[in-house]
Design a protein around this motif. Sequence first.
Motif, PDB file in Angstrom:
ATOM      1  N   ALA A   2     -36.159  85.606  24.922  1.00  0.00           N
ATOM      2  CA  ALA A   2     -35.659  84.448  25.734  1.00  0.00           C
ATOM      3  C   ALA A   2     -36.684  83.293  25.520  1.00  0.00           C
ATOM      4  N   GLN A   3     -36.036  82.162  25.260  1.00  0.00           N
ATOM      5  CA  GLN A   3     -36.646  80.538  25.161  1.00  0.00           C
ATOM      6  C   GLN A   3     -37.038  80.388  26.489  1.00  0.00           C
ATOM      7  N   PRO A   4     -38.313  79.917  26.595  1.00  0.00           N
ATOM      8  CA  PRO A   4     -39.161  79.642  27.875  1.00  0.00           C
ATOM      9  C   PRO A   4     -38.242  78.256  28.441  1.00  0.00           C
ATOM     10  N   ALA A   5     -38.113  78.073  29.631  1.00  0.00           N
ATOM     11  CA  ALA A   5     -37.518  76.882  30.413  1.00  0.00           C
ATOM     12  C   ALA A   5     -38.629  75.915  30.263  1.00  0.00           C
ATOM     13  N   GLU A   6     -38.093  74.794  30.061  1.00  0.00           N
ATOM     14  CA  GLU A   6     -39.030  73.526  30.013  1.00  0.00           C
ATOM     15  C   GLU A   6     -39.442  73.175  31.529  1.00  0.00           C
ATOM     16  N   PHE A   7     -38.674  73.553  32.740  1.00  0.00           N
ATOM     17  CA  PHE A   7     -38.999  73.223  34.087  1.00  0.00           C
ATOM     18  C   PHE A   7     -38.768  74.508  34.798  1.00  0.00           C
ATOM     19  N   ASP A   8     -39.432  74.817  35.869  1.00  0.00           N
ATOM     20  CA  ASP A   8     -38.846  75.738  36.800  1.00  0.00           C
ATOM     21  C   ASP A   8     -37.825  75.527  37.644  1.00  0.00           C
ATOM     22  N   VAL A   9     -37.659  74.108  37.984  1.00  0.00           N
ATOM     23  CA  VAL A   9     -36.518  73.639  38.828  1.00  0.00           C
ATOM     24  C   VAL A   9     -36.104  72.370  38.284  1.00  0.00           C
ATOM     25  N   ILE A  10     -34.817  71.959  38.186  1.00  0.00           N
ATOM     26  CA  ILE A  10     -34.212  70.788  38.262  1.00  0.00           C
ATOM     27  C   ILE A  10     -33.527  70.371  39.346  1.00  0.00           C
ATOM     28  N   VAL A  11     -33.995  69.289  40.026  1.00  0.00           N
ATOM     29  CA  VAL A  11     -33.280  68.877  41.237  1.00  0.00           C
ATOM     30  C   VAL A  11     -32.336  67.650  41.053  1.00  0.00           C
ATOM     31  N   VAL A  12     -30.998  67.840  41.049  1.00  0.00           N
ATOM     32  CA  VAL A  12     -29.862  66.889  40.509  1.00  0.00           C
ATOM     33  C   VAL A  12     -29.696  66.029  42.012  1.00  0.00           C
ATOM     34  N   GLY A  13     -30.182  64.785  41.856  1.00  0.00           N
ATOM     35  CA  GLY A  13     -29.974  63.843  43.295  1.00  0.00           C
ATOM     36  C   GLY A  13     -31.079  63.745  43.894  1.00  0.00           C
ATOM     37  N   GLY A  14     -31.430  62.508  44.057  1.00  0.00           N
ATOM     38  CA  GLY A  14     -32.723  61.972  44.493  1.00  0.00           C
ATOM     39  C   GLY A  14     -32.682  61.377  45.861  1.00  0.00           C
ATOM     40  N   GLY A  15     -31.705  61.894  46.647  1.00  0.00           N
ATOM     41  CA  GLY A  15     -31.720  61.464  48.194  1.00  0.00           C
ATOM     42  C   GLY A  15     -32.457  62.165  48.889  1.00  0.00           C
ATOM     43  N   PRO A  16     -32.450  61.894  50.357  1.00  0.00           N
ATOM     44  CA  PRO A  16     -33.396  62.472  51.248  1.00  0.00           C
ATOM     45  C   PRO A  16     -33.563  64.020  51.108  1.00  0.00           C
ATOM     46  N   SER A  17     -32.480  64.813  50.745  1.00  0.00           N
ATOM     47  CA  SER A  17     -32.516  66.178  50.539  1.00  0.00           C
ATOM     48  C   SER A  17     -33.228  66.547  49.119  1.00  0.00           C
ATOM     49  N   GLY A  18     -32.688  66.098  47.883  1.00  0.00           N
ATOM     50  CA  GLY A  18     -33.189  66.241  46.778  1.00  0.00           C
ATOM     51  C   GLY A  18     -34.633  65.795  46.612  1.00  0.00           C
ATOM     52  N   ALA A  19     -35.043  64.729  47.001  1.00  0.00           N
ATOM     53  CA  ALA A  19     -36.577  64.057  47.054  1.00  0.00           C
ATOM     54  C   ALA A  19     -37.262  65.202  47.741  1.00  0.00           C
ATOM     55  N   THR A  20     -36.816  65.608  49.040  1.00  0.00           N
ATOM     56  CA  THR A  20     -37.789  66.591  49.845  1.00  0.00           C
ATOM     57  C   THR A  20     -37.850  67.952  49.081  1.00  0.00           C
ATOM     58  N   ALA A  21     -36.886  68.164  48.556  1.00  0.00           N
ATOM     59  CA  ALA A  21     -36.782  69.826  48.061  1.00  0.00           C
ATOM     60  C   ALA A  21     -37.748  69.499  46.692  1.00  0.00           C
ATOM     61  N   ALA A  22     -37.872  68.385  45.715  1.00  0.00           N
ATOM     62  CA  ALA A  22     -38.539  68.267  44.802  1.00  0.00           C
ATOM     63  C   ALA A  22     -40.130  68.075  45.210  1.00  0.00           C
ATOM     64  N   THR A  23     -40.547  67.390  46.345  1.00  0.00           N
ATOM     65  CA  THR A  23     -41.768  67.199  46.884  1.00  0.00           C
ATOM     66  C   THR A  23     -42.290  68.628  47.154  1.00  0.00           C
TER      67      THR A  23
END
Length: 395
Positions: A2-23
């Motif tokens: 399997a090809q390795p992923a570029e990221f562990d997680v992609i968060v789609v949406g940078g509102g309060p929920s997405g930005a908090t999850a990304a942080t």
Amino acid sequence: MAQPAEFDVIVVGGGPSGATAATDLAMQGHRVLLLDKAGRIKPCGGAIPPRLMRDFDIPAQLLCAHANAARMIAPSGKVVDMPIEGGYVGMVNRDTFDEFLRERAAKSGAERRKGEFERLEHQADGPTVIHYVDSEGHAQQVTARYVIGADGARSKVGKQTIKGAEKIPCVFAYHEIIAVPETLSGDFDPSRCDVYYQGHLSPDFYAWIFPHGSTASIGVGSAQKGFSLRGAIKDLRAASGLDVNETVRTEGAPIPLKPLDRWDNGRDVLLAGDAAGVVAPSSGEGIYYAMVCGREAAAAVSEALATGKVSALKLARKRFMKAHGKVFWVLAIMQHFWYRSDKRRERFVQMCADPDVQYLTWQAYMNKELVRAKPAAHARIFLKDMGHLLGLSPT
């Protein structure tokens, strides 16, 4: 292989929920991409409780105003003031507040990209592919092991991956940001939140005037098709003497009022924030719950990354509902009973004059949990509540 992923997680949406999850995920050392559509500001009264400030380390300078009271306005025009003892409602401007959260995610190690999510592609033997259009209109793609969809009430991520996500019930919200001159007009108070429970302004929800320092938010919500939200705001501004104030900008968007039954697809996608439906019924409060949801989503995905068990994704909803499900249930019942007619709205506002109601309301709001310290007060409120609902209490 399997090809390795570029990221562990992609968060789609940078509102309060997405930005908090990304942080949270970036601070744990995960490779995180925060993909956000640029230029969008959600219509929002902007109210946040003191607990949010504490739990998410929000600097006081982000507050554009402090409200120390709420004013409830009944269909008859009767006014009930609810002063806040020992606390406040913090007010934020979503443009600066959300950008602060996104910047904090970047400083924590998340990569930021501006772009609009298009579709998600599962590979038979490889990571998940996210297709998006960048800020210059070019098609792009990126791979990840997991995706958090925090892209709003009409989530594209949710519609493509979670059964029933497209059927989430919503109230449509619209507000106008107006300039507030040094010489105040009408009955506007820069330290008070005004809430209008009047059927001509909203047949099934409410309208509001919230202070934002040099500006104010005048808004309304309704799920009734054909109801003129702009017309309601025009009437409210005229009635409150704010029709002469300059309109800075206008915004509208659907606001969900019921958490989805499922937030994950059992494979690689987890929803958060409005996409998961975590806006409180009755009050429409969403910022605090969105950020809590984002934190729970990050914890669940982190556990899935550590253990390799996708069943960990279910923990986000399980933990959130355990902590806040009872509050949502109570608020949903309130909305169902009290917002159905002007007669009931009148009684609801009258009930808000009760000292027990005011104490428990503000304690629950500021601390984000049902107050258990005064069982006698709960009993009195229940009896008064039933009396008002059945029409046994004097108006």
